[in-house]
Enzyme design. Structure first.
Site, PDB file in Angstrom:
ATOM      1  N   ARG A  40       0.837  -1.207   0.000  1.00 56.33           N
ATOM      2  CA  ARG A  40       0.000   0.000   0.000  1.00 56.33           C
ATOM      3  C   ARG A  40       0.864   1.246   0.000  1.00 56.33           C
ATOM      4  O   ARG A  40       1.858   1.310   0.714  1.00 56.33           O
ATOM      5  CB  ARG A  40      -0.904   0.015   1.240  1.00 56.33           C
ATOM      6  N   ARG A  43       2.339   1.518  10.208  1.00 58.51           N
ATOM      7  CA  ARG A  43       1.845   1.906   8.889  1.00 58.51           C
ATOM      8  C   ARG A  43       3.012   1.826   7.914  1.00 58.51           C
ATOM      9  O   ARG A  43       3.876   2.692   7.910  1.00 58.51           O
ATOM     10  CB  ARG A  43       1.280   3.322   8.951  1.00 58.51           C
ATOM     11  N   GLU A  88      -5.547  -1.053  15.050  1.00 57.25           N
ATOM     12  CA  GLU A  88      -6.492  -1.849  14.280  1.00 57.25           C
ATOM     13  C   GLU A  88      -5.760  -3.019  13.636  1.00 57.25           C
ATOM     14  O   GLU A  88      -4.847  -2.830  12.836  1.00 57.25           O
ATOM     15  CB  GLU A  88      -7.119  -0.970  13.195  1.00 57.25           C
ATOM     16  N   SER A 145     -10.418  -5.722  10.230  1.00 57.39           N
ATOM     17  CA  SER A 145     -11.640  -5.026   9.886  1.00 57.39           C
ATOM     18  C   SER A 145     -12.539  -6.102   9.297  1.00 57.39           C
ATOM     19  O   SER A 145     -12.202  -6.696   8.289  1.00 57.39           O
ATOM     20  CB  SER A 145     -11.310  -3.991   8.810  1.00 57.39           C
ATOM     21  N   ARG A 189       1.126  -5.116  13.282  1.00 57.96           N
ATOM     22  CA  ARG A 189       0.544  -4.539  14.486  1.00 57.96           C
ATOM     23  C   ARG A 189       0.430  -5.568  15.605  1.00 57.96           C
ATOM     24  O   ARG A 189       0.478  -5.224  16.784  1.00 57.96           O
ATOM     25  CB  ARG A 189      -0.797  -3.897  14.160  1.00 57.96           C
TER      26      ARG A 189
END
Length: 460
Positions: free
Chosen positions: A273, A288, A369, A372, A411
């Site tokens: 990403r 990130r 997070e 999801s 994470r």
RNA sequence: GCCAGGAUGGCCGAAUGGUAAGGCGCACGCCUGGAAAGCGUGUUCCCUUUGGGAUUCUGGGUUCGAAUCCCAGUCCUGGCGCCA
């Protein structure tokens, strides 16, 4: 994508959905106008075609009868029709392409029951787990990026050297821990009934459009062999941003049988990403980054089952954190924070105790997070052509797709390094992972390599 | 990468320039004491649905008319080449 019929018949529901999501730039009123004009032209074109078909049919008959004179006259009429038809249909095709593009950019309709709000602060916490029995932490917890470098299991500078900022090396026990986590997660999900797939990592534009990454979010993806701002077509390739893309698209244009459902697939892949526009937020460490590993859970179900499946899917993803004994919480996203394709989403957030965040957990640290879990209903299925046949004699209809991370690795690694760290700077390996690391119980670190370590006083 | 062949409904499969046969599966009906067989109807998508249009892998082209002829592409099969 929403169906044209639904859009036509429920414009108010869509206006409300856009309002709830806080979106006002998609030109929905224009879409309705385009649809109306297209249908008008389509109808006129159909009438002309009807006449042309009749004339053509007649030409065939006349030719067989040997009636050349009448055939010539009919051919002339047919030519006239052809010209008129070309004008009308060219315009109708333009309108339909426009309509299709606008439909692709229209987001899903949020479910009634989800909370109303602007952003993540309005999300609703559903439950917490693991805090009552949390382990004793050092007085000062060292953030993972510092601890990772101290133990020499994370190396950001050398990652940047070979690939640029946002890439990193995992080294020694860090790399082993990563592989151990992947294998543990895959084993756990296999127990939960998941069939594993290992998909292609490059995915084409059609697949990216099917799950909803394109056309709106091209800036977030890594384009293969070209810059993102250059035009692309259906066959151009992109690096997998999430295994959701290849796995959800694997049954594109198929018709599945009712007996096939539900289908539960898991896939481990690296994910890429750009995180465009995210510079300055959480830049330190691995929260990130441009490349990360993830185990993804993808479900294909009958429409009536998708509500229940979402709840079970969250539980299946949570099980990873429960077995690792990491404290976490589950939140239900408000409509304003919902992603483009989703009708309802739960986030799972693990507790990383080192850095305090605004609006974070009351005992300090931050929420990260790690998953999801979303119900897309038929939104993706319609874009992809993903159908099933409820009964053998019935016509095929769109099924529902759902997915959840199970989980995103970096994470989880942050949480492990911070939550399981000890006063002496070592990290205890949770019991669940020890079988995957030859029984090793602690990460004690490695000596750094190179002259720079001598200058820093870390080596003699 | 090169050469050859191929792609038609849920599945199989015919039609080589005149407007998509046939079969299988599935559903319903008729028939039957019941079933099988048989017969009939239905079984893609779109639109303004007593009707019409589109649809033979995709996109262009030729033609009054294309599954059929031409061009480009995708994928499949076989052969050759290259490759960890």
């Amino acid at each position: 994508m929403l169906s044209r019929q639904f859009v036509r018949e429920n414009p108010d529901a869509i206006r409300e959905a856009l309002e709830r999501r806080g979106i006002d730039d998609v030109g929905f009123e224009d879409l309705l106008a385009v649809d109306e004009e297209w249908r008008e032209l389509k109808s006129r074109g159909d009438d002309l075609r009807h006449e042309r078909n009749q004339v053509s049919n007649r030409i065939g008959e006349l030719k067989r009868e040997g009636n050349e004179a009448d055939a010539e006259a009919a051919i002339e009429r047919s030519q006239q029709l052809k010209e008129t038809l070309q004008e009308i249909e060219a315009r109708a095709d333009e309108l339909e392409a426009d309509l299709e593009q606008r439909l692709l950019e229209l987001p899903n309709v949020p479910r009634e029951e989800i909370p109303t709000g602007q952003n993540e602060r309005d999300n609703e916490e559903v439950r917490r787990h693991g805090f009552e029995t949390a382990r004793e932490l050092p007085a000062d917890v060292t953030p993972h990026y510092d601890l990772g470098e101290d133990l020499d299991v994370l190396d950001f500078e050398r990652g940047a050297k070979v690939a640029g900022g946002g890439f990193y090396f995992l080294k020694g026990d860090g790399a082993r821990l990563e592989h151990a986590l992947v294998r543990f997660m895959r084993d756990l999900h296999r127990e939960q009934g998941y069939t594993e797939v290992f998909p292609p990592i490059p995915v084409n534009t059609t697949a990216m459009t099917g799950t909803g990454q394109l056309p709106k979010f091209a800036d977030d993806a890594f384009r293969v062999g070209a810059r993102n701002d250059q035009p692309y077509d259906d066959d151009d390739l992109w690096l997998c941003p999430t295994a959701e893309v290849p796995v959800t698209n694997m049954y594109a244009d198929d018709i599945l049988l009712r007996d096939d459902l539900p289908i539960k697939h898991q896939a481990y892949t690296p994910n890429f990403r750009r995180e465009a526009g995210e510079h300055g937020t959480e830049t330190r460490g691995i929260a990130r980054v441009h490349q990360f590993n993830k185990v993804e859970l993808v479900n294909f179900v009958e429409p009536d089952d998708s509500d229940d499946r979402l709840e079970s899917l969250v539980a299946e993803a949570e099980a990873v954190l429960r077995r690792l004994d990491l404290p976490y919480r589950v939140v239900l996203l408000c409509d304003g924070d919902l992603t483009f394709a989703s009708a309802k989403t739960y986030d799972i957030e693990v507790w990383a105790p080192a850095d305090d965040m605004a609006h974070g957990p009351d005992r300090g640290g931050r929420w990260l997070e790690v998953s999801s879990a979303s119900n897309f209903e038929a939104f993706q299925a319609r874009r992809i052509g993903l159908r099933y046949r409820p009964e053998r004699h019935e016509s095929a209809e769109y099924l529902h797709t759902l997915n959840a991370s199970g989980l995103a690795l970096p994470r989880v690694l942050i949480a492990l390094l911070e939550y399981y760290q000890n006063e002496d700077g070592t990290v205890t390996i949770p019991e669940t992972l020890r079988p995957y690391m030859d029984g090793q119980e602690r990460i004690e670190g490695h000596d750094p390599v190179g002259e720079s370590a001598v200058g820093a006083g870390k080596r003699e």
